[in-house]
Motif scaffolding. Structure first.
Motif, short mmCIF file in Angstrom:
data_model
loop_
_atom_site.label_atom_id
_atom_site.label_comp_id
_atom_site.label_asym_id
_atom_site.label_seq_id
_atom_site.Cartn_x
_atom_site.Cartn_y
_atom_site.Cartn_z
N TYR A 1 0.80 -1.22 -0.06
CA TYR A 1 -0.02 0.03 -0.03
C TYR A 1 0.83 1.16 0.19
O TYR A 1 0.77 2.13 -0.64
N CYS A 2 1.85 1.37 0.93
CA CYS A 2 2.91 2.52 0.96
C CYS A 2 3.55 2.62 -0.25
O CYS A 2 3.72 3.81 -0.80
N LEU A 3 3.88 1.38 -1.03
CA LEU A 3 4.87 1.60 -2.21
C LEU A 3 3.69 2.33 -3.53
O LEU A 3 3.76 3.00 -4.01
N ALA A 4 2.46 1.78 -3.29
CA ALA A 4 1.67 2.17 -4.37
C ALA A 4 1.18 3.68 -4.21
O ALA A 4 1.17 4.57 -5.05
N VAL A 5 0.77 4.14 -2.82
CA VAL A 5 0.62 5.47 -2.59
C VAL A 5 1.73 6.45 -3.12
O VAL A 5 1.59 7.57 -3.56
N GLY B 1 -0.72 -3.04 -7.86
CA GLY B 1 0.20 -2.93 -8.74
C GLY B 1 -0.78 -2.71 -10.12
O GLY B 1 -0.04 -1.58 -10.68
N LEU B 2 -1.59 -3.49 -10.37
CA LEU B 2 -2.43 -3.05 -11.62
C LEU B 2 -3.09 -1.72 -11.47
O LEU B 2 -3.19 -0.92 -12.70
N LEU C 1 1.88 6.76 -6.84
CA LEU C 1 0.77 7.50 -7.24
C LEU C 1 0.97 8.98 -6.89
O LEU C 1 0.67 10.13 -7.70
N VAL C 2 1.55 9.29 -5.89
CA VAL C 2 1.86 10.78 -5.38
C VAL C 2 2.83 11.14 -6.47
O VAL C 2 2.79 12.66 -6.64
N VAL C 3 3.93 10.62 -6.53
CA VAL C 3 5.00 10.90 -7.78
C VAL C 3 4.31 11.36 -9.07
O VAL C 3 4.58 12.37 -9.53
N PHE D 1 -8.84 5.28 -4.48
CA PHE D 1 -8.09 4.31 -4.29
C PHE D 1 -7.39 4.41 -3.11
O PHE D 1 -7.29 3.47 -2.30
N TYR D 2 -7.01 5.45 -2.56
CA TYR D 2 -6.21 5.77 -1.16
C TYR D 2 -6.88 5.04 -0.07
O TYR D 2 -6.62 4.38 0.76
N ILE D 3 -8.29 5.56 0.03
CA ILE D 3 -9.09 4.78 0.99
C ILE D 3 -9.58 3.41 0.91
O ILE D 3 -9.48 2.75 1.87
N LEU D 4 -9.99 3.17 -0.28
CA LEU D 4 -10.35 1.57 -0.53
C LEU D 4 -9.03 0.86 -0.28
O LEU D 4 -9.17 -0.37 0.54
N ALA D 5 -7.85 1.18 -0.90
CA ALA D 5 -6.63 0.35 -0.39
C ALA D 5 -6.34 0.17 0.85
O ALA D 5 -6.01 -1.07 1.36
#
Length: 170
Positions: A22-26, A118-119, A29-31, A96-100
């Motif tokens: 989750y941290c990696l995905a966020v 990842g997807l 996405l922030v980048v 996404f941030y909330i659901l994930a």
């Protein structure tokens, strides 16, 4: 029993692999959001447009040879596209941030988290690139891939929240 609970780990701990994904995905996405914002600024600069009338004061105070051709209206098509890309991020990423995060809390397995997150990240990067280039149907396909991930996350969250064996009827 969730993977994190089985291991005796708090769901929102870096010891939980699903939370690390989750941290990696966020972070990814922030980048992407930052890059989208930088793109909007560059589009304004390259197309000699200011975003708001009050921003014109910066142009007016610059030496005249550097401000030749600057306008105060933000009606340039490339600038408008950049603004729409930012708006699209605001409409989609926070969901996404909330659901994930909820998915992690209800006990996502590391493999499910890695796959879904990842997807979603890949779909949003492809969507942004396609949006910037005006590429259809690629943009729509990427959007719908991300939407499928969001719907899958909702399904898993609701399923976890309403497991019948977890409720006491009395």
């Amino acid at each position: 029993m969730t993977e994190a609970a089985r291991l005796g780990v708090n769901a929102l701990s870096l010891e939980n692999a699903a939370f690390r994904f989750y941290c990696l995905a966020v972070g990814a996405l922030v980048v992407k959001q930052i890059a989208t914002n930088v793109n909007a600024g560059l589009q304004k600069l390259f197309n000699k447009v200011v975003g708001s009338p009050e921003d014109a004061i910066f142009v007016e105070n610059m030496p005249k040879h550097k401000t030749k051709g600057f306008g105060t209206a933000h009606e340039h098509p490339a600038v408008q596209r950049a603004y729409r890309m930012i708006q699209n991020d605001h409409e989609n990423l926070y969901i996404f941030y909330i659901l994930a995060l909820l998915f992690v809390v209800v006990g996502a397995s590391p493999l499910a988290a890695q796959s879904y997150f990842g997807l979603y990240v890949v779909s949003r990067y492809v969507h942004t690139i396609a949006y910037a280039g005006g590429a259809q149907p690629h943009r729509a396909i990427a959007f719908f891939a991300g939407l499928v991930v969001l719907l899958a996350l909702v399904y898993h969250i609701v399923s976890a929240a309403f497991r019948l064996e977890d409720f006491q009827l009395a």
